[in-house]
Design an enzyme around this catalytic site. Sequence first.
Site, PDB file in Angstrom:
ATOM      1  N   HIS A  71     -56.002 -44.815  35.521  1.00 29.74           N
ATOM      2  CA  HIS A  71     -57.432 -45.117  35.370  1.00 29.74           C
ATOM      3  C   HIS A  71     -57.815 -45.314  33.900  1.00 29.74           C
ATOM      4  CE1 HIS A  71     -58.406 -44.292  39.617  1.00 29.74           C
ATOM      5  NE2 HIS A  71     -57.512 -43.322  39.528  1.00 29.74           N
ATOM      6  N   ASN A 109     -62.216 -43.040  45.035  1.00 30.57           N
ATOM      7  CA  ASN A 109     -61.838 -44.438  44.846  1.00 30.57           C
ATOM      8  C   ASN A 109     -62.767 -45.332  45.671  1.00 30.57           C
ATOM      9  OD1 ASN A 109     -59.568 -44.256  43.066  1.00 30.57           O
ATOM     10  ND2 ASN A 109     -58.303 -43.554  44.779  1.00 30.57           N
TER      11      ASN A 109
END
Length: 485
Positions: free
Chosen positions: A56, A129
């Site tokens: 990320h 997510n």
Amino acid sequence: MTTNDKKLTTSWGAPVGDNQNSMTAGYRGPTLIQDAHLIEKLAHFNRERVPERVVHAKGAGAHGYFEVTNDVSQYTKAAFLSEVGKRTPMFIRFSTVAGELGSADTVRDPRGFAVKFYTEEGNYDLVGNNTPVFFIRDAIKFPDFIHTQKRHPQTHLKNPNAVWDFWSLSPESLHQVTILMSDRGIPATLRHMHGFGSHTFKWVNAEGQAVWVKYHFKTEQGVKNMDVNVAAKLAGEHPDYHTEDLFNAIENGDFPAWRLYVQIMPLEDANTYRFDPFDVTKVWSQKDYPLIEVGRMVLNRNPENYFAEVEQATFTPGAFVPGIEASPDKMLQGRIFAYADAHRYRVGANHNALPINRPHVEVNNNQRDGQMRFDGNGGASTYYEPNSYGGPKESPEHRTTPFEVSGLADSVAYDHDDHYTQAGDLYRLMSEEERTRLIETIVGAMKPVERDDIKLRQIGHFYKADPEYGTRVAEGLGLPVPQTV
């Protein structure tokens, strides 16, 4: 094919007996901290990249508020959810997963959806997510999985052999692979995608009664996805497309919003539901557990400084508030350790004292010193507990509610291994046009794989989910469907 007799070992040379399943108290856990291989593997993994996030890394963030629109106090005593109309300030960070800090926004990848609520009982982080499931269901496999998404140690290139070898040997990934390779794999913007807590969590009400819960953020902008050719063009010409779109929308007063819904499951249903409710590679049917509206999230302010706010923002799924607790989800249990440990390494032991992470309530603890301690460091107050000098004390009313565990302490898998039903159901829900694009994407991604045995193994998984699914992929690759399926 090659074989060898090398034994997988820990960093101190001891052979590893099980690298697929973390050690838990019984089949449903929780995960045991005595699993030294798991702890060492995750801790080492968190320290493999300096200084960007190991996953990320590329992200965009914004400030906003969350407003309760429906009374859910019968399910949770969380104060920020206690009454309709209540607003809580929050910060969100969207991100891609596999790419580096300078990678393109429009690649095919899941998107991180991490929300920090600055509540009156401390910060609550919901770190999810834009997909309701994940590729794996045990944290012990996470470093291996992410290695396959990163670069080859010799060529420093992306490695489709590793990607599909791992997925074909981990059939639990099939559901998420189907989502990733579908139209949803490339959202049009960060504003036009849903968000999910993904894991199962526990909500507890004021009477101590508990339920299992899953989170769904539904975009009010509508779901829009991006054509693969447009995405590829933008990746070369405008790699920061999503970042700019989010910033400009907020700057122009077009504030993005999402509605938060939850699914509620009675505790006892976990023992009889047809899928293990703690398996993050599976969803709960909304026919069985309908969506219940909770509130509305609105993003209305851009960061003033990207590094200070977006890059230094730290989220961990272990940042709970009273009324919200963990479940025995093995992936969640591992993330509770790994995320906080990553922040201690990447940002420092005092990361929660930074303005973007600092709670909006008074913090009282006995943590002292550490690099970059920039506040009063506790002054001359008491620095241990229990004490006789009026220092902060524990509050027994906020103890985590107990849940029953049973069985032997052992490295065991989930006792449900149906990795195909939900992936097949998803395939059959798609229109013919969506299926065609899915097949084309998968075939294009698998063609560079050098070994046919890897391709055939993966084709077998697609076929088990739906015979048409596997057959069409096989035809696209010019290979037969394996006779074993």
